[in-house]
Design a protein around this motif. Structure first.
Motif, short mmCIF file in Angstrom:
data_model
loop_
_atom_site.label_atom_id
_atom_site.label_comp_id
_atom_site.label_asym_id
_atom_site.label_seq_id
_atom_site.Cartn_x
_atom_site.Cartn_y
_atom_site.Cartn_z
N SER A 198 37.06 34.46 38.24
CA SER A 198 36.82 35.65 39.06
C SER A 198 35.36 36.04 39.00
O SER A 198 34.58 35.48 38.21
CB SER A 198 37.68 36.83 38.56
OG SER A 198 37.16 37.33 37.33
N ASP B 267 40.59 43.34 37.82
CA ASP B 267 40.46 41.98 37.30
C ASP B 267 41.55 41.67 36.28
O ASP B 267 42.19 40.62 36.33
CB ASP B 267 39.08 41.80 36.65
CG ASP B 267 38.83 40.38 36.20
OD1 ASP B 267 38.62 39.52 37.08
OD2 ASP B 267 38.86 40.12 34.98
N ASP C 237 36.71 47.87 38.56
CA ASP C 237 36.54 46.42 38.48
C ASP C 237 37.37 45.84 37.35
O ASP C 237 38.09 44.85 37.52
CB ASP C 237 35.07 46.05 38.23
CG ASP C 237 34.16 46.40 39.39
OD1 ASP C 237 34.53 46.11 40.54
OD2 ASP C 237 33.06 46.94 39.14
N SER D 228 39.84 43.00 48.17
CA SER D 228 40.00 41.94 47.19
C SER D 228 40.07 40.62 47.96
O SER D 228 40.66 40.56 49.04
CB SER D 228 41.28 42.12 46.36
OG SER D 228 41.27 43.33 45.63
N PRO E 253 37.99 40.54 42.38
CA PRO E 253 39.04 41.55 42.23
C PRO E 253 38.82 42.81 43.05
O PRO E 253 39.78 43.43 43.53
CB PRO E 253 39.02 41.87 40.73
CG PRO E 253 37.68 41.44 40.27
CD PRO E 253 37.30 40.27 41.13
N ARG F 15 44.67 38.96 36.88
CA ARG F 15 44.73 37.84 35.93
C ARG F 15 46.09 37.78 35.23
O ARG F 15 46.72 36.72 35.17
CB ARG F 15 43.61 37.99 34.90
CG ARG F 15 43.55 36.91 33.83
CD ARG F 15 42.33 37.12 32.94
NE ARG F 15 41.12 36.89 33.71
CZ ARG F 15 40.34 35.82 33.57
NH1 ARG F 15 40.65 34.89 32.69
NH2 ARG F 15 39.25 35.67 34.29
N GLU G 241 34.22 38.72 37.84
CA GLU G 241 33.98 39.34 36.54
C GLU G 241 33.98 38.32 35.41
O GLU G 241 33.32 38.51 34.39
CB GLU G 241 35.04 40.41 36.28
CG GLU G 241 35.17 41.46 37.38
CD GLU G 241 33.84 42.11 37.75
OE1 GLU G 241 33.07 42.43 36.84
OE2 GLU G 241 33.60 42.27 38.96
#
Length: 216
Positions: free
Chosen positions: A76, A58, A54, A116, A101, A62, A78
């Motif tokens: 997101s 992520d 994860d 995703s 993600p 990003r 996360e």
């Protein structure tokens, strides 16, 4: 991918966003082939325990989106809070991206397919926006093959691309539509049938009508 998007006269900045996502998906696909899944000792705001996969996915997504210089806001699963990005120069044709993600990351260790999910909106802002306002959306599937579905709102079209040799994307299906009727089902969050009688009724309908249960 860029050439195919050009056939729809896709905005250049939107093309940058979609290509960035495709690059991230290719890297995530390669990473998942050999990743050892571990807990990182933290949970996201939804209570899901975060895994190494994860965090990797992520962070990668990003960073790649920020590098496009055309994404003004990110959020997101996360990091669900809106993250504003300072873009120097013109703010025309800037986009906001919300993404999961790695959906289904808790079953990566079972070697099941995961994915995703991305939504792309015009401008800078996600709060109170609707799905109908999206200019594009994409969904990646990491299974025996790695594929992406890309939807372009302006053209009401969806096409599929497939990753080859972990680096090159080819257009594998130029148009995709969901059939009006099917005979398979794969319910999520099945525990909620205890609180949701309508969902329970739907599950029972599928069973009574001999739908085939399918999970990967």
């Amino acid at each position: 991918l860029e050439q195919h998007l050009a056939t729809f006269n896709t905005d250049k900045n939107l093309t940058k966003v979609i290509v960035s996502i495709a690059h991230s998906v290719a890297s995530i696909s390669s990473y998942l082939r050999t990743a050892v899944v571990k807990h990182v000792g933290k949970s996201n705001v939804f209570g899901d325990e975060q895994l190494t996969v994860d965090v990797f996915a992520d962070k990668l997504i990003r960073e790649n989106l920020i590098m496009t210089r055309v994404v003004g806001l990110l959020a997101s699963e996360e990091h669900p809070e809106e993250h504003h990005i300072n873009i120097e120069g013109s703010t025309n044709n800037v986009y906001s991206v919300a993404y999961d993600p790695l959906d289904g990351s808790s079953i990566v260790d079972c070697n099941w397919a995961v994915g995703s999910i991305f939504g792309i909106w015009p401008g800078t802002g996600l709060v109170s926006r609707t799905g109908a306002e999206q200019v594009a959306s994409t969904m990646a599937l990491y299974g025996p093959r790695t594929t992406m579905l890309i939807a372009l709102a302006a053209h009401k079209t969806v096409f599929e691309i497939t990753l080859q040799n972990n680096e090159k994307w080819i257009v594998s299906k130029e148009s995709m539509k969901i059939k009006p009727n099917g005979k398979t089902f794969a319910p999520g969050n099945l525990r909620s049938v205890v609180e949701d009688p309508n969902y329970k009724q739907l599950i029972q309908y599928w069973i009574d009508n001999k739908y085939t249960l399918r999970y990967s």
